[in-house]
Design a protein around this motif. Sequence first.
Motif, PDB file in Angstrom:
ATOM      1  N   GLU A 254      10.356 -14.648  -6.992  1.00 44.32           N
ATOM      2  CA  GLU A 254       9.469 -14.652  -5.859  1.00 44.32           C
ATOM      3  C   GLU A 254       9.808 -14.025  -4.847  1.00 44.32           C
ATOM      4  O   GLU A 254      10.812 -14.131  -4.158  1.00 44.32           O
ATOM      5  CB  GLU A 254       9.126 -15.816  -5.648  1.00 44.32           C
ATOM      6  CG  GLU A 254       8.127 -16.207  -4.807  1.00 44.32           C
ATOM      7  CD  GLU A 254       7.479 -17.635  -4.573  1.00 44.32           C
ATOM      8  OE1 GLU A 254       8.042 -18.476  -5.124  1.00 44.32           O
ATOM      9  OE2 GLU A 254       6.805 -17.958  -3.659  1.00 44.32           O
ATOM     10  N   MET A 255       8.876 -12.989  -4.283  1.00 39.58           N
ATOM     11  CA  MET A 255       9.187 -12.116  -3.253  1.00 39.58           C
ATOM     12  C   MET A 255       8.525 -13.010  -2.140  1.00 39.58           C
ATOM     13  O   MET A 255       7.402 -13.589  -2.295  1.00 39.58           O
ATOM     14  CB  MET A 255       8.567 -10.713  -3.217  1.00 39.58           C
ATOM     15  CG  MET A 255       9.144  -9.999  -4.547  1.00 39.58           C
ATOM     16  SD  MET A 255      10.741  -9.771  -4.623  1.00 39.58           S
ATOM     17  CE  MET A 255      11.082  -8.896  -3.028  1.00 39.58           C
ATOM     18  N   PRO A 256       9.088 -13.181  -0.823  1.00 38.45           N
ATOM     19  CA  PRO A 256       8.627 -13.956   0.288  1.00 38.45           C
ATOM     20  C   PRO A 256       7.225 -13.367   0.827  1.00 38.45           C
ATOM     21  O   PRO A 256       6.481 -14.290   1.138  1.00 38.45           O
ATOM     22  CB  PRO A 256       9.405 -13.575   1.363  1.00 38.45           C
ATOM     23  CG  PRO A 256      10.680 -12.897   0.915  1.00 38.45           C
ATOM     24  CD  PRO A 256      10.281 -12.446  -0.335  1.00 38.45           C
ATOM     25  N   ALA A 257       6.788 -12.278   0.605  1.00 37.90           N
ATOM     26  CA  ALA A 257       5.596 -11.788   1.031  1.00 37.90           C
ATOM     27  C   ALA A 257       5.405 -10.322   0.236  1.00 37.90           C
ATOM     28  O   ALA A 257       6.000  -9.342   0.433  1.00 37.90           O
ATOM     29  CB  ALA A 257       5.650 -11.508   2.405  1.00 37.90           C
ATOM     30  N   ALA A 258       4.539 -10.227  -0.535  1.00 38.59           N
ATOM     31  CA  ALA A 258       4.199  -8.938  -1.485  1.00 38.59           C
ATOM     32  C   ALA A 258       3.817  -7.793  -0.404  1.00 38.59           C
ATOM     33  O   ALA A 258       4.029  -6.664  -0.581  1.00 38.59           O
ATOM     34  CB  ALA A 258       3.094  -9.165  -2.379  1.00 38.59           C
ATOM     35  N   ASP A 259       3.231  -8.200   1.149  1.00 40.33           N
ATOM     36  CA  ASP A 259       2.667  -7.250   1.569  1.00 40.33           C
ATOM     37  C   ASP A 259       3.779  -6.655   2.727  1.00 40.33           C
ATOM     38  O   ASP A 259       3.609  -5.638   3.146  1.00 40.33           O
ATOM     39  CB  ASP A 259       1.577  -7.990   2.830  1.00 40.33           C
ATOM     40  CG  ASP A 259       0.493  -8.395   2.031  1.00 40.33           C
ATOM     41  OD1 ASP A 259      -0.026  -8.038   1.137  1.00 40.33           O
ATOM     42  OD2 ASP A 259      -0.289  -9.359   2.561  1.00 40.33           O
ATOM     43  N   ALA A 260       4.990  -7.068   2.348  1.00 38.96           N
ATOM     44  CA  ALA A 260       6.020  -6.473   3.076  1.00 38.96           C
ATOM     45  C   ALA A 260       6.735  -5.471   2.303  1.00 38.96           C
ATOM     46  O   ALA A 260       7.517  -4.751   2.828  1.00 38.96           O
ATOM     47  CB  ALA A 260       7.165  -7.597   3.616  1.00 38.96           C
ATOM     48  N   TYR A 261       6.385  -5.189   1.135  1.00 35.29           N
ATOM     49  CA  TYR A 261       7.209  -4.214   0.260  1.00 35.29           C
ATOM     50  C   TYR A 261       6.075  -3.113  -0.358  1.00 35.29           C
ATOM     51  O   TYR A 261       4.868  -3.611  -0.502  1.00 35.29           O
ATOM     52  CB  TYR A 261       7.917  -4.927  -1.013  1.00 35.29           C
ATOM     53  CG  TYR A 261       8.770  -5.922  -0.559  1.00 35.29           C
ATOM     54  CD1 TYR A 261      10.022  -5.496   0.017  1.00 35.29           C
ATOM     55  CD2 TYR A 261       8.411  -7.183  -0.185  1.00 35.29           C
ATOM     56  CE1 TYR A 261      11.029  -6.623   0.411  1.00 35.29           C
ATOM     57  CE2 TYR A 261       9.586  -7.910   0.242  1.00 35.29           C
ATOM     58  CZ  TYR A 261      10.725  -7.700   0.531  1.00 35.29           C
ATOM     59  OH  TYR A 261      11.608  -8.636   1.023  1.00 35.29           O
ATOM     60  N   LYS A 262       6.497  -2.121  -0.794  1.00 36.79           N
ATOM     61  CA  LYS A 262       5.663  -1.137  -1.547  1.00 36.79           C
ATOM     62  C   LYS A 262       5.719  -1.552  -3.040  1.00 36.79           C
ATOM     63  O   LYS A 262       6.288  -0.956  -3.788  1.00 36.79           O
ATOM     64  CB  LYS A 262       5.890   0.251  -1.299  1.00 36.79           C
ATOM     65  CG  LYS A 262       6.042   0.730   0.192  1.00 36.79           C
ATOM     66  CD  LYS A 262       6.627   2.079   0.366  1.00 36.79           C
ATOM     67  CE  LYS A 262       6.413   2.574   1.893  1.00 36.79           C
ATOM     68  NZ  LYS A 262       6.954   3.751   2.077  1.00 36.79           N
ATOM     69  N   MET A 263       5.177  -2.574  -3.364  1.00 36.03           N
ATOM     70  CA  MET A 263       5.061  -3.067  -4.690  1.00 36.03           C
ATOM     71  C   MET A 263       4.711  -2.025  -5.696  1.00 36.03           C
ATOM     72  O   MET A 263       5.160  -2.232  -6.818  1.00 36.03           O
ATOM     73  CB  MET A 263       4.099  -4.329  -4.958  1.00 36.03           C
ATOM     74  CG  MET A 263       4.527  -5.518  -3.960  1.00 36.03           C
ATOM     75  SD  MET A 263       6.225  -5.962  -4.422  1.00 36.03           S
ATOM     76  CE  MET A 263       5.956  -7.236  -5.564  1.00 36.03           C
ATOM     77  N   ASP A 264       3.815  -1.202  -5.486  1.00 38.54           N
ATOM     78  CA  ASP A 264       3.427   0.035  -6.369  1.00 38.54           C
ATOM     79  C   ASP A 264       4.478   0.999  -6.542  1.00 38.54           C
ATOM     80  O   ASP A 264       4.262   2.142  -7.235  1.00 38.54           O
ATOM     81  CB  ASP A 264       2.116   0.336  -5.956  1.00 38.54           C
ATOM     82  CG  ASP A 264       2.107   1.103  -4.710  1.00 38.54           C
ATOM     83  OD1 ASP A 264       2.901   0.732  -3.879  1.00 38.54           O
ATOM     84  OD2 ASP A 264       1.174   2.105  -4.401  1.00 38.54           O
ATOM     85  N   LYS A 265       5.501   0.946  -5.742  1.00 40.20           N
ATOM     86  CA  LYS A 265       6.397   2.044  -5.713  1.00 40.20           C
ATOM     87  C   LYS A 265       7.851   1.485  -5.866  1.00 40.20           C
ATOM     88  O   LYS A 265       8.894   2.145  -5.731  1.00 40.20           O
ATOM     89  CB  LYS A 265       6.733   2.678  -4.145  1.00 40.20           C
ATOM     90  CG  LYS A 265       5.352   3.142  -3.536  1.00 40.20           C
ATOM     91  CD  LYS A 265       5.394   4.647  -4.035  1.00 40.20           C
ATOM     92  CE  LYS A 265       4.143   5.138  -3.218  1.00 40.20           C
ATOM     93  NZ  LYS A 265       3.134   5.908  -4.176  1.00 40.20           N
ATOM     94  N   ILE A 266       7.931   0.226  -6.724  1.00 37.49           N
ATOM     95  CA  ILE A 266       9.183  -0.048  -7.208  1.00 37.49           C
ATOM     96  C   ILE A 266       9.934   0.929  -8.343  1.00 37.49           C
ATOM     97  O   ILE A 266       9.266   1.257  -9.016  1.00 37.49           O
ATOM     98  CB  ILE A 266       9.010  -1.671  -8.279  1.00 37.49           C
ATOM     99  CG1 ILE A 266       8.274  -2.512  -7.009  1.00 37.49           C
ATOM    100  CG2 ILE A 266      10.148  -2.004  -8.498  1.00 37.49           C
ATOM    101  CD1 ILE A 266       8.099  -3.950  -7.427  1.00 37.49           C
TER     102      ILE A 266
END
Length: 133
Positions: free
Chosen positions: A91-103
């Motif tokens: 679980e990531m603390p906040a998906a909005d803090a990472y570029k989830m589409d660029k993993i």
Amino acid sequence: MARLLSLMEDLASQIGGLSSTAGAGTSRLARWVAKEDDDAVYLKVPMPGLTKEHVEVRADKNILVIKGEGEKQPWDDDDDSAVPRYNRRIEMPAADAYKMDKIKAEMKNGVLWVTLLKLKEEERKDVFHVKVE
């Protein structure tokens, strides 16, 4: 981010690195390491016996899912426990803090390397700057 790193350390310190976030059929292949800098979080996930064809990584909202299952060998007979399996939900603390589409995920010599790029503060949609008058 501190919460994520703390969670990772807690999970890694448990016997075999397994936790309640691990799915059914998870094997002993569970220790992993996280590092962080200003630009990204880096995960190193040992998955011996697996190749990139055996591994799936996906982001589902704020959950990073890592799955892998090796192939049964002729000498394993009916022993399913001999097949290397891995199933982890982080679980990531906040998906909005990472570029989830660029993993980025890369498998090298039985080790999965995952890079989660951070969004700069000015790029984040959950951070609002209020003009002071």
